[in-house]
Scaffold this motif. Structure first.
Motif: not given
Length: 110
Positions: A85-106
């Motif tokens: 909504i605020a049109q801000k960027s996020l950093k997404f930390r991804i679980e490596e080797n996951s089958s669907n690029c799971e988000v760990v935290y932002t």
């Protein structure tokens, strides 16, 4: 008279589009698409970045996934919606080797 060109320059620079970037386990980018999947209750997220460098398998070839099983699902989803909504960027930390690029935290990027 000199204030007008300086104002115009600042206006143009402030409206410059942020292009996202990704590494092996994270992306810093703006959200372009949110796709809640009714069957799994997962949230699929498309970003304005080249995600090919992520060390995971993108869902449908273009989405990272916030799974319902993530212990911070509600908090992360709230942050995602707020950033969108605020049109801000996020950093997404991804679980490596996951089958669907799971988000760990932002992390919110100001």
């Amino acid at each position: 008279m000199k204030k007008l060109p300086i104002f115009l320059l600042l206006f143009l620079v402030s409206n410059f589009v942020f292009a996202g970037s990704c590494g092996a386990n994270s992306c810093s980018a703006n959200i372009t698409t949110l796709y809640p999947h009714g069957g799994t209750e997962n949230i699929h997220i498309e970003l304005d970045a080249d995600m090919s460098s992520l060390n995971c398998t993108l869902n449908e070839g273009k989405f990272i996934t916030l799974t319902k099983g993530n212990g911070l699902h509600s908090e992360i989803y709230s942050m995602i919606l707020s950033a969108a909504i605020a049109q801000k960027s996020l950093k997404f930390r991804i679980e490596e080797n996951s089958s669907n690029c799971e988000v760990v935290y932002t992390q919110l990027i100001y």
